[in-house]
Design a protein around this motif. Structure first.
Motif, short mmCIF file in Angstrom:
data_model
loop_
_atom_site.label_atom_id
_atom_site.label_comp_id
_atom_site.label_asym_id
_atom_site.label_seq_id
_atom_site.Cartn_x
_atom_site.Cartn_y
_atom_site.Cartn_z
N LEU A 150 0.79 -1.27 0.06
CA LEU A 150 -0.17 0.25 -0.11
C LEU A 150 0.98 1.19 -0.18
CD1 LEU A 150 -2.83 -1.03 2.37
CD2 LEU A 150 -3.13 -0.50 0.05
N ALA A 151 2.04 1.29 0.58
CA ALA A 151 2.80 2.28 0.74
C ALA A 151 3.55 2.54 -0.82
CB ALA A 151 3.98 2.13 1.57
N LEU A 152 3.57 1.63 -1.73
CA LEU A 152 4.03 1.62 -2.93
C LEU A 152 2.93 2.30 -3.86
CD1 LEU A 152 6.02 -1.62 -3.18
CD2 LEU A 152 6.91 0.64 -3.07
N ASP A 153 1.64 1.58 -3.82
CA ASP A 153 0.68 1.99 -4.72
C ASP A 153 -0.53 2.14 -3.66
OD1 ASP A 153 -0.86 2.79 -6.64
OD2 ASP A 153 -0.74 0.63 -7.72
N PRO A 154 -1.02 3.34 -3.10
CA PRO A 154 -1.91 3.56 -2.26
C PRO A 154 -3.27 3.38 -2.79
CG PRO A 154 -0.82 5.57 -2.77
CD PRO A 154 -0.04 4.58 -3.29
N TYR A 155 -3.48 3.21 -3.99
CA TYR A 155 -4.87 3.33 -4.55
C TYR A 155 -5.03 1.46 -4.87
CZ TYR A 155 -4.24 8.20 -5.17
OH TYR A 155 -4.07 9.47 -4.77
N GLY A 156 -4.21 0.86 -4.42
CA GLY A 156 -4.42 -0.50 -4.61
C GLY A 156 -4.29 -0.87 -6.10
N GLY A 157 -3.70 -0.67 -6.94
CA GLY A 157 -3.50 -0.70 -8.26
C GLY A 157 -4.19 0.06 -9.32
N GLY A 158 -4.97 0.81 -8.68
CA GLY A 158 -5.47 1.90 -9.37
C GLY A 158 -4.87 3.17 -9.69
N GLY A 159 -3.45 3.40 -9.23
CA GLY A 159 -2.75 4.39 -9.18
C GLY A 159 -2.47 4.77 -10.59
N HIS A 160 -1.93 3.77 -11.45
CA HIS A 160 -1.47 3.94 -12.82
C HIS A 160 -2.76 4.43 -13.60
CE1 HIS A 160 1.02 3.32 -16.32
NE2 HIS A 160 0.07 2.54 -16.86
N ALA A 161 -3.98 3.90 -13.41
CA ALA A 161 -4.91 4.22 -14.42
C ALA A 161 -5.41 5.66 -13.79
CB ALA A 161 -6.20 3.47 -13.86
N ARG A 162 -5.32 5.98 -12.51
CA ARG A 162 -5.58 7.48 -12.14
C ARG A 162 -4.74 8.56 -12.47
NH1 ARG A 162 -7.61 8.89 -6.35
NH2 ARG A 162 -7.61 11.02 -6.40
N ARG A 163 -3.40 8.04 -12.64
CA ARG A 163 -2.27 8.94 -13.16
C ARG A 163 -2.62 9.20 -14.67
NH1 ARG A 163 1.04 5.97 -9.63
NH2 ARG A 163 1.74 4.69 -11.63
N ASN A 164 -2.92 8.19 -15.24
CA ASN A 164 -3.27 8.36 -16.87
C ASN A 164 -4.35 9.21 -17.01
OD1 ASN A 164 -1.23 6.53 -17.60
ND2 ASN A 164 -2.47 4.82 -17.82
N ALA A 165 -5.34 9.05 -16.41
CA ALA A 165 -6.56 10.02 -16.29
C ALA A 165 -6.18 11.39 -16.17
CB ALA A 165 -7.75 9.42 -15.53
N GLU A 166 -5.56 11.75 -15.11
CA GLU A 166 -4.94 12.95 -14.67
C GLU A 166 -4.17 13.42 -15.81
OE1 GLU A 166 -3.10 12.38 -11.09
OE2 GLU A 166 -5.01 12.31 -9.88
#
Length: 70
Positions: A23-39
């Motif tokens: 969770l420290a590496l990816d606090p969104y539980g795998g959704g971090g990459h998709a969230r960054r792409n959307a942003e």
């Protein structure tokens, strides 16, 4: 051989540490990459919109009559 009860506590602690580490590496539980792409996509769309508005404003300043350009 150790009894199962004696391994339960250390194994639980190891599991909890692993979850916290992930969770420290990816606090969104795998959704971090998709969230960054959307942003990034939203930022790009906003940048393009600003550029179009700036060009429209520049053209309007050059032709105050609002006559269509050919």
């Amino acid at each position: 051989m150790l009894p199962v009860g004696s391994l339960e506590s250390p194994l639980r602690a190891i599991g909890e540490l692993a979850v916290r580490g992930l969770l420290a590496l990816d606090p969104y539980g795998g959704g971090g990459h998709a969230r960054r792409n959307a942003e990034q996509a939203a930022a790009e769309v906003a940048r393009e919109r600003r550029e179009r508005e700036e060009v429209s404003a520049w053209l309007a300043e050059r032709d105050p009559t609002g006559a269509p350009r050919s």
